[in-house]
Design a protein around this motif. Structure first.
Motif, mmCIF file in Angstrom:
data_model
loop_
_atom_site.group_PDB
_atom_site.id
_atom_site.type_symbol
_atom_site.label_atom_id
_atom_site.label_comp_id
_atom_site.label_asym_id
_atom_site.label_seq_id
_atom_site.Cartn_x
_atom_site.Cartn_y
_atom_site.Cartn_z
ATOM 1 N N UNK A 73 17.334 -16.523 -4.599
ATOM 2 C CA UNK A 73 16.886 -15.183 -5.029
ATOM 3 C C UNK A 73 15.315 -15.218 -4.806
ATOM 4 N N UNK A 74 14.619 -14.124 -4.800
ATOM 5 C CA UNK A 74 13.321 -13.947 -4.745
ATOM 6 C C UNK A 74 12.938 -12.752 -5.440
ATOM 7 N N UNK A 75 11.849 -12.220 -5.846
ATOM 8 C CA UNK A 75 11.406 -11.219 -6.451
ATOM 9 C C UNK A 75 11.533 -10.030 -5.341
ATOM 10 N N UNK A 76 11.790 -8.631 -5.463
ATOM 11 C CA UNK A 76 12.047 -7.846 -4.847
ATOM 12 C C UNK A 76 10.827 -7.169 -4.250
ATOM 13 N N UNK A 77 9.767 -7.220 -5.005
ATOM 14 C CA UNK A 77 8.355 -6.607 -4.533
ATOM 15 C C UNK A 77 7.185 -7.638 -5.260
ATOM 16 N N UNK A 78 6.465 -8.296 -4.092
ATOM 17 C CA UNK A 78 5.244 -9.238 -4.472
ATOM 18 C C UNK A 78 4.131 -8.133 -4.746
ATOM 19 N N UNK A 79 4.178 -7.092 -4.705
ATOM 20 C CA UNK A 79 2.990 -6.356 -4.860
ATOM 21 C C UNK A 79 3.060 -5.708 -6.406
ATOM 22 N N UNK A 80 2.225 -4.493 -6.581
ATOM 23 C CA UNK A 80 2.191 -4.167 -7.808
ATOM 24 C C UNK A 80 3.042 -2.958 -8.029
ATOM 25 N N UNK A 81 3.602 -2.149 -6.971
ATOM 26 C CA UNK A 81 4.440 -1.102 -7.001
ATOM 27 C C UNK A 81 5.626 -1.250 -7.967
#
Length: 529
Positions: A73-81
């Motif tokens: 697994x990995x985070x869905x969104x690496x940005x800030x949204x």
């Protein structure tokens, strides 16, 4: 500013159970008859069924745990949204499917670290959108060399922040993790992607083999001697394993040898795979579905929210209900990049119109349902049916009497719709509503979403602009750098004076999963006898 404003005003007793008879004793009384014991075979059968159920339930739990342990697994969104909370069984659902060209680990046989290491680059970028009513699926391909803004992204393991790029190649965003590609496409489309799946070369091989092969067809015998080493006879073939991977990897064997021709071949392969899965009832056959899931999840990286079997099964159930004719394959509208014709950029206004259609869950392969006489009601209680239309010659109804002088309000219209002269129509509408000081800010670079930017003491005028043009409140943005108010008309509003009427670009659908009789055109440079 000489504006005149009106003044406003401003949570027993416990029951004793009856005594049960002990052992085989019968209740006393002349009206009771001796109780017959169940036959031995029936009791043995009941015990056996119970045992099977217990073992079965335990086995299912074990299988579920096994699948969940397979995936990375990995985070869905690496940005800030922020992400919307979407359940897999309700609402429209967006899943970004990525293929990585990394040569790390099991993929080292396809090259060296010099070719691609770590996360690699996105060899395939497909955005699957399942409509809220499960009647439509669109699969949108993004060219690997599409030039777009890349947001700043944070590495989930190290915390390192990759700086934003005003313009970069979309497939390079994967270097900062799949969540960075999610963030980039979110910003590009105005969507909020719900899940992602990242597959490597091994996943493609094993999935195609588990399916028993995928049927493809070429119009001439061919051999890609310079790239993937794909070798096929003329006509239909069943490809799996290494041959299926070679079909998807070949860069120059089909059409004009462009990346767009490669995308067409990938869409063709997916359409054939969907037809096979659908015809064999795989999505509703849990043992078969488990076998495929076991194969795929061993070579898959997914977001944490998708890393549970019920979510996967729910998505498979939704997909099983969709007609193949309503599974549409689309390539995002593009044109040569102005700074480098070997790359591509979004073609406006078609790209903005298409993204708007996705955001509004608009059908791409069939006519939209006709509006009913009774307005539908949303979950929040608001009417979702269109309002009664006014004649084309009549200006939109203006808000109630404003607490300011309309004629002196500093309003400008910036045309970011990519349609020449778009501001003229809106300026006429503003003048008709009394905003006679409104001016054009000229043509500006295209952007996908319309916005109303307002400066100090202009919030009430901004709200009235939203009412006048039926623009959602979410498009209003306070901007201290703005003197007055500016309406930025995006590619999601290319015609008319009422925002929200979706325009689907002509011929946007390149094919559907129901179409499978044609053969791909082989580049003559790769012909064999």
């Amino acid at each position: 500013m000489g504006r005149r404003r009106a003044q406003t005003a401003a949570a027993g007793a416990a029951n004793v159970p009856p005594v049960e008879p002990q052992g085989d004793a019968e209740p006393a009384g002349r009206h009771f008859k001796p109780r017959h014991r169940a036959p031995l075979w029936l009791r043995i059968t009941a015990v056996a069924v119970c045992a099977v159920l217990v073992v079965g339930i335990g086995s299912v739990g074990f299988l579920f745990m096994h699948l969940q342990q397979n995936v990375t697994t990995a985070p869905l969104n690496a940005g800030v949204a922020q992400q919307k909370a979407t359940k897999e069984d309700t609402g429209s659902l967006q899943i970004l499917i990525l293929g990585t060209d990394t040569r790390d680990g099991k993929n080292s046989e396809y090259g060296t670290a010099a070719d691609s290491t770590g996360q690699g680059n996105s060899d395939v970028m497909l955005l699957m959108n399942i409509s809220a009513d499960n009647s439509q699926v669109s699969v949108t391909s993004f060219p690997r060399d599409l030039m777009v803004p890349i947001p700043a992204c944070r590495d989930a393991k190290t915390g390192t922040v990759t700086p934003a790029q005003p313009m970069g190649q979309l497939n390079s965003a994967l270097a900062a993790g799949p969540g960075c590609t999610v963030a980039a496409i979110n910003e590009l489309t105005g969507l909020t992607i719900d899940h992602f799946m990242l597959a490597d070369f091994t996943a493609v091989k094993e999935l195609s083999s588990a399916l028993g092969g995928v049927e493809v067809c070429v119009n001439h015998a061919m051999y890609d001697v310079n790239g993937s080493f794909l070798k096929l006879p003329k006509g239909k073939s069943l490809v799996q394993g290494e041959q299926a991977l070679a079909f998807l990897r070949t860069r120059h064997a089909f059409g004009d040898s462009s990346d767009l021709a490669r995308i067409k071949a990938q869409q063709y392969f997916l359409g054939s795979m969907v037809r096979k899965v659908k015809s064999e009832g795989t999505l509703t056959n849990l043992p078969r579905l488990y076998t495929l899931a076991d194969v795929v999840t061993k070579n898959l990286t997914i977001d944490e929210n998708l890393a549970n079997v019920p979510a996967m099964i729910s998505i498979a159930t939704r997909l099983s209900k969709i007609d193949l004719a309503n599974v549409a394959f689309v390539t995002v509208p593009n044109e040569p990049y102005v700074a480098d014709p070997n790359r591509v950029q979004l073609m406006e206004p078609a790209a903005g119109q298409f993204f708007s259609a996705l955001r509004h869950d608009t059908a791409l392969t069939k006519a939209a349902p006709k509006p009913t006489t009774a307005p539908a009601t949303s979950a929040a209680g608001a009417s979702t049916a269109p309002a009664t239309t006014t004649p084309a010659t009549t200006a939109p109804a203006s808000p109630t009497a404003a607490a300011y002088d309309k004629a002196i309000q500093p309003i400008s219209v910036a045309n970011a719709s990519a349609v020449t002269g778009r501001a003229v129509e809106l300026l006429k509408s503003l003048a008709g509503a009394g905003y006679t000081a409104a001016v054009s800010a000229g043509d500006v670079p295209a952007q996908n979403q319309t916005q109303i930017l307002y400066g100090a003491n202009m919030a009430d005028v901004a709200a009235d602009m939203a009412t006048l043009f039926k623009i959602p409140a979410s498009a209003l943005k306070s901007d201290p750098a703005i003197s007055g108010l500016q309406i930025v008309v995006g590619t999601d509003w290319t015609a008319g004076t009422e925002y929200g009427k979706v325009v689907v670009p002509k011929d946007i659908v390149s094919s559907t999963a129901a179409q499978g009789n044609e053969c791909l055109t082989v580049n003559p440079l790769y012909y064999t006898n």
